[in-house]
Motif scaffolding. Structure first.
Motif, short mmCIF file in Angstrom:
data_model
loop_
_atom_site.label_atom_id
_atom_site.label_comp_id
_atom_site.label_asym_id
_atom_site.label_seq_id
_atom_site.Cartn_x
_atom_site.Cartn_y
_atom_site.Cartn_z
N ASN A 196 59.46 0.42 37.55
CA ASN A 196 59.67 -0.99 37.22
C ASN A 196 60.02 -1.81 38.46
OD1 ASN A 196 59.17 -0.98 34.45
ND2 ASN A 196 61.25 -0.39 33.95
N TYR A 209 52.64 -11.00 37.42
CA TYR A 209 51.99 -9.72 37.16
C TYR A 209 50.48 -9.89 37.06
CZ TYR A 209 56.19 -6.92 36.49
OH TYR A 209 57.36 -6.23 36.70
N SER A 210 50.05 -11.02 36.51
CA SER A 210 48.61 -11.28 36.41
C SER A 210 47.95 -11.26 37.78
CB SER A 210 48.35 -12.62 35.73
OG SER A 210 48.84 -12.62 34.41
N TYR A 213 47.67 -7.68 39.14
CA TYR A 213 46.63 -6.84 38.55
C TYR A 213 45.21 -7.29 38.88
CZ TYR A 213 50.61 -5.25 35.81
OH TYR A 213 51.83 -4.76 35.42
N LEU A 263 45.45 -1.19 33.41
CA LEU A 263 46.10 -2.45 33.07
C LEU A 263 45.12 -3.62 32.96
CD1 LEU A 263 49.26 -1.99 35.28
CD2 LEU A 263 49.12 -1.83 32.79
N PRO A 269 48.32 -0.78 26.44
CA PRO A 269 49.15 -1.09 27.62
C PRO A 269 48.75 -2.38 28.32
CG PRO A 269 48.59 1.24 27.60
CD PRO A 269 47.78 0.59 26.52
N MET A 273 51.18 -5.90 28.63
CA MET A 273 51.53 -6.60 29.87
C MET A 273 51.05 -8.05 29.85
SD MET A 273 53.32 -4.48 31.49
CE MET A 273 53.52 -5.48 32.97
N GLU A 274 49.85 -8.26 29.33
CA GLU A 274 49.31 -9.63 29.27
C GLU A 274 50.15 -10.50 28.35
OE1 GLU A 274 47.36 -13.02 27.75
OE2 GLU A 274 47.53 -11.20 26.51
N MET A 276 53.28 -9.96 27.36
CA MET A 276 54.64 -10.08 27.87
C MET A 276 54.74 -11.22 28.88
SD MET A 276 56.99 -7.15 29.65
CE MET A 276 55.86 -6.95 31.02
N GLU A 277 53.76 -11.31 29.78
CA GLU A 277 53.81 -12.36 30.78
C GLU A 277 53.41 -13.71 30.20
OE1 GLU A 277 53.20 -12.48 35.39
OE2 GLU A 277 51.30 -12.04 34.40
#
Length: 316
Positions: A196, A209-210, A213, A263, A269, A273-274, A276-277
């Motif tokens: 993390n 995060y986008s 990735y 990702l 998964p 992540m998508e 969450m952000e």
């Protein structure tokens, strides 16, 4: 089984929903005043990964039971705790006097030694694990998330109470989940925390995060950060498993590309992540706790982390 989910967060809501669908009685503890604020439903827009890696869409208005008070004479069989690690000390102050005879499932990130982290709770009643899910609440209070089939759980041999462990295992099995067994859950927590921290530090540097990735090279840089942090596990008194040690010695570019494909792909998964952000459910400040806590521990133990130190301005 009668289950109390502490808080009405993303993890509590999704697993609470799965438990109730499996025939269990589920209630949520919320802070005074929040019951009216939240209302009696949770609007779900989640991906259920128990039968498909891509996830089965679930969209429904789920009626829930909430309570704003706790009693030491309750009849809960299980209390599930899943909050941000930096909030856990305050949670213990609230729930500690009211645990009673219930089993406590700790579904949390952990960076401290386990007895220190849960000081104020009965160690002999705790089962240690971690969820395989996430997401966030959108601006219109819809839960947008997902969860996978497997959860992480300590082995029965390492549990303080084998009978409590068996009941937790049966609960998840009955609800359609499987397990990734961890023989040393303490080291697993620390390694996961480092993962993390590496991803968070790199994401904060990239702006999101986008952005991280978008490139296998950027993900590879996060892998290099994680690799640099591994000696901390040994310094904290843990032992890195052979499989983990070998995996982390693979070329960072190769690991980064594999993580990038996972990702960016059509999977639970990636969706977690998508979502969450996109929902901004966890703030930049919350993400920054991971690299900050790792760097503070490294300085305390005298472990050099030059890559992470060079990035401190992005998360301090």
């Amino acid at each position: 089984m009668k289950i109390l989910m502490f808080g009405r967060g993303v993890i509590s809501a999704q697993y609470g929903w799965a438990f109730e669908k499996a025939g269990h009685e589920v209630e949520f503890y919320v802070r005074p005043g929040r019951k009216d604020q939240f209302g009696p439903f949770i609007d779900l827009d989640i991906l259920d990964g128990r039968t498909s890696f891509k996830g089965v869409p679930v969209k429904e208005r789920w009626p829930i039971q909430m309570r704003e008070e706790l009693s030491p004479n309750h009849d809960y069989d299980l209390i599930v705790l899943s909050v941000n690690h930096n909030q856990f000390e305050d949670v213990v102050k609230v729930i500690g006097p009211y645990v009673g005879k219930a089993t406590i499932l700790l579904f949390n990130n952990v960076w401290q030694d386990l007895p220190i982290f849960v000081e104020g709770l009965p160690m002999e009643q705790i089962i240690w694990g971690f969820p395989g899910g996430g997401g966030g609440f959108s601006s219109n209070s819809k839960l947008e998330g997902g969860f996978m089939k497997s959860i992480y759980l300590q082995t029965e041999a390492t549990a303080a109470s084998p009978s409590r462990h068996q009941r937790v295992v049966e609960l998840f099995r009955q609800a359609g989940f499987s397990f990734s067994w961890q023989k040393d859950i303490r080291v697993w927590y620390w390694f996961h925390f480092i993962l993390n921290a590496g991803m968070a530090a790199q994401a904060l540097k990239e702006g999101s995060y986008s952005n991280l990735y978008q490139s296998p090279k950027k993900v590879a840089n996060a892998i290099l950060l994680m690799r640099e942090m591994l000696p901390l596990i040994t310094a904290k008194g843990g032992k890195i498993g052979l499989g983990t040690a070998l995996a982390m010695r693979l070329p960072a570019g190769l690991i980064g590309y594999a993580a990038f494909k996972l990702l960016k792909g059509n999977s639970v998964p990636a969706a977690i992540m998508e979502r969450m952000e996109r929902t901004a459910y966890i703030s930049r400040e919350s993400f920054a706790h991971f690299p900050n806590d790792v760097l503070a521990e490294a300085r305390k133990l005298g472990v050099s982390l030059p890559r992470l130190e060079a990035m401190e301005g992005h998360f301090k």
